[in-house]
Design an enzyme around this catalytic site. Structure first.
Site, short mmCIF file in Angstrom:
data_model
loop_
_atom_site.label_atom_id
_atom_site.label_comp_id
_atom_site.label_asym_id
_atom_site.label_seq_id
_atom_site.Cartn_x
_atom_site.Cartn_y
_atom_site.Cartn_z
CE LYS A 153 -24.44 33.16 -4.48
NZ LYS A 153 -25.65 33.43 -5.22
CE LYS A 175 -30.33 40.09 -5.15
NZ LYS A 175 -30.34 39.13 -4.77
#
Length: 296
Positions: free
Chosen positions: A171, A240
């Site tokens: 991811k 992030k």
């Protein structure tokens, strides 16, 4: 009806709740937000007051949370999920976190007989609402046949990547490429706009040429029309993810030459107060430096 827990009823969690309810599951939902709780109750879920309470009524739990610290608190905190889940339970964490935290939580689960899977997703709120998410899976391969129906309740494309943490690696790599393409589009459209070429026509060429990419179809409208406050995936979240990607790359001793430069652009946009805007707002960094505007 089989009970399933959902912890985290944000943009992604809402779609999961709806799809699980539509599939006939009894959903027990938790979120600290009163508005999210009210929404879940209105949709037909049973609202509970803590992750601990979710684990006391469900043996299958989905979590959708903002980052590593919150995921760890939800799993292992004073009112944590792992304190009440029974042996043989399944946790599907669809949050995007670092691989090390995923591995640590998996080990905690193993010690309690809980099957923890890192299951980050791609497809955004629209994919979550439609039940068409792409799901990356890391964890115990032997239980895959048993868990597939649960995963298919919220997603369409399911990829088993390997042991715990592997899905998070996938991811983070995926999102780094999305970020790089987004920034590259902003740069190319800025060049085109300043040289007198309509960015919309340039986008049409890219869509039919070798530069065709899905990022253009998902985030292109915001870039081309300057509607950066229309958030598809927030800049805060992408920022992030890029930090976690860089951390993972350092651990593997891989230089982040391209991704590192793009991460600095996201850092700049966040510092300008654009964290709540769409991640495509990174393009404003180039626009401002070039003293041009893409939107026409």
């Amino acid at each position: 009806m089989e009970a399933i827990g959902v912890i985290g009823i944000g943009a992604m969690g809402k779609g999961m709740v709806c799809n699980l309810l539509q599939k006939g599951y009894h959903v027990y939902a938790y979120d600290p937000s009163p508005a999210a709780k009210a929404w879940a109750k209105e949709k037909g879920a049973t609202v509970v007051e803590s992750p601990l309470a979710v684990g006391s009524v469900a043996r299958v739990v989905f979590t959708s949370l903002p980052g590593p610290a919150i995921v760890e608190e939800v799993m292992l905190g004073a009112d944590g999920l792992f304190l009440s889940l029974g042996a043989g339970s399944f946790v599907f964490d669809t949050s995007t976190i670092d691989p090390a935290t995923a591995k640590r939580l998996n080990q905690q689960g193993v010690e309690k007989g809980i099957y923890y899977y890192d299951c980050p997703v791609s497809g955004g709120p629209a994919g979550s609402a439609a039940g068409t998410l792409t799901i990356m899976v890391g964890g115990d391969e032997t239980r895959l046949p048993e868990i597939m129906d649960y995963l298919r309740a919220i997603g369409k494309e399911i990829f088993y990547l390997g042991e715990s943490g592997a899905a998070q690696v996938a991811k983070l790599c995926h999102n780094s490429v999305v970020a790089v393409i987004t920034a590259a589009l902003g740069e190319a459209f800025s060049v085109g706009a300043k040289a007198g070429v309509d960015p919309h026509k340039l986008a049409a060429v890219m869509d039919k040429g070798s530069a065709h990419n899905r990022v253009l179809s998902v985030f292109g409208p915001n870039i081309l029309y300057g509607t950066y406050e229309n958030t598809v995936f927030s800049l805060d979240h992408m920022h992030k993810d890029l930090q976690l990607y860089a951390q993972t790359a350092r651990e593997q001793q891989v230089p982040v030459l391209v991704g590192g430069t793009v991460a600095q652009m996201y850092e700049a946009a966040k510092a300008q107060g654009k964290g709540s805007w769409d991640s495509s707002a990174v393009c404003t960094v180039t626009e401002e430096l070039a003293q041009t505007t893409i939107a026409r």
